[in-house]
Motif scaffolding. Sequence first.
Motif: not given
Length: 684
Positions: A273, A287, A303
Amino acid sequence: MDPEQREAVIAPRGPVCVLAGAGTGKTRTITHRIAYLVQRGLVAPQQVLAVTFTARAAGEMRTRLRALGAAGVQAQTFHAASFRQLRYFWPRVHDTQVWPLTDNKFRLVMQAAGKVGLPTEKESVRDLAGEIEWSKASLIGPEQYGAAAAKAGRDAPAPPEQISKVFAAYEKLKNSAQVLDFDDLLLHTAAILEEHPEVAEEFRTRYRSFVVDEYQDVNPLQQRVLDAWLGNRDDLTVVGDANQTIYSFAGAAPKWLVGFPRRFPEATVVRLERDYRSTPQVVGLANQVIGAARERPAGTRLKLVGQRPDGPRPNFAEFDDEPAEASAIARKIARLAKQGVPLSEMAILFRVNAQSEVYEKALSDAEIPYQVRGGERFFARAEVRQAMVTLRAAASRQEPSGDLPADVREALAEIGLTDEPPAGGAARERWESLIALVELAEELAAAVPEADLARYVVELDVRAESQHPPTVEGVTLASLHAAKGLEWDAVFLVGLVEGTLPIQHADTDAAVEEERRLLYVGVTRAREHLQLSWSLARAEGGRRYRRRSRFIYNLVPDDHPAALPSKVRQREFEAPAKRAAKPRCRVCNTTLAGTMDIKLGRCSDCPSDVDEGLLEQLKAWRSERARQLKVPSYVVFTDATLTAIAEQRPEDEAALVGISGIGASKLRKFGSDVLALIQGDRRS
């Protein structure tokens, strides 16, 4: 390497699933993993088969593996790997040399379409070929096509039973010619391994470890091949990001990526991520885009966390019309170039290829070199070249009518332009190019009211000439699909309006969510500079009826002018002379956005008060006038326009011309007839 990348690299042999967000270094991670397994002696390089989806990605993987000391690893596309295996195993199974790949699939599909009685024009054949490819990729035979297409919600280019017949005829023609298509490479590879244990044993002795990149893009046929390669083994590493699944129309599905831990309960699952590509500002917007999705399976909830230094905030811009949007972006590109951003590190991304023309012109006018990726320049497209020939012929024989857009529509109707767009595929792309030419006519008519077809053809020639610069390093113009896997310092996402993103034919929740993922892919292409823009009208000075994309509403910062209430924003952005009332529903007074709603003058779900008797009279009159003029009926008036007339029953010319689809030319040609029918209907 960061801790998560290192965990993926040193994971033991066996099932490994790497959920890798955009810009998180997935290619670096998987190539290092392969090199680690080789260098530790856990597998020989010749025993590793790594597959991906493009020759470019496979080539990059081979280059990196050579640099890491793992030169013997096979890194190929699914099709290339399968073809290599077929050339080796086919003679042993069939006692003949492998059939060659067909070099003219289009001709075979055209012959099959002709046998069934379907059109054999280029766009129709391309769409039929697309349905055959989807069927084979989805492991669907001709007899199952109809039910499967209905279940999948396919926008079929012909009745399903006819497509089934075309599919069956195509397979028969192909087998008679003893040739293979690309899907056959995978089908025959899987069949040989499944049906011949001795072949499967030899293959599985040769290859012991498998790596699949972009695993979210596998289709049922590719998964079948992968299962045949594996057998009952589990030395498999997969890498993917379900948030970047944008090829569902071709059969791709993220279910195997998302379901990997259930299939292999002992699998090592690593989530990447940390985004090393984009600034935190771009990452934050990405996001937001994907976080608004209605349904996100657990395996897709990555995320991103930006790792680069701060950069400028993404910019949002609303414009009166597309030419203004394109000109402003060209100026912004010129400013960034002066600040040191190379032109080759800038891109303009759009949803459909037909949007490129206005940006090609703006860049040409600004003398900024550009290149179109994944498609031809607008005026080089076959349908546009054909249209220009048709328009020149029409200009030489037609008397000016005073309504240039109507004359252009009438001329292009000869080569298949319809008022309503086809469902999708190649026919839809062709329609979008032709309708773009109509919109250029509207733009010219607004600027030069006396312009006729001859003047319009000259304008097209000038544009075509100016938009063919020599091939040089320059700004990239590309569709969002073509931009997948690429990145630039500066990205301009343009034309973000309802009906374009999401595309008009995205009529299910699943289709809309795929459109959202397209926007996510676009946002994550930007390293530092990002602008999202939309325009309220297509042509310069045109009616401002468009709405910005639903995906944008919650992204615009509160302090940005585009976030202001509509009345305030109108004062902020519009000159008084350009203000125009947006069309509103005559039943509920809601602002109208969809093309059909605007034509009817009401929301599609508001009650209709159509006079059925008048509508039948109008249709009968239209048929007779079309016969007299020797044109298709829709050239006189479309069904939607006739319905609007029968609903609103205008009393005079002023009210009649207020109906969408009725301009000065059609008023002059048909107005008195229509009003006479309406008045007669009232008297009766």
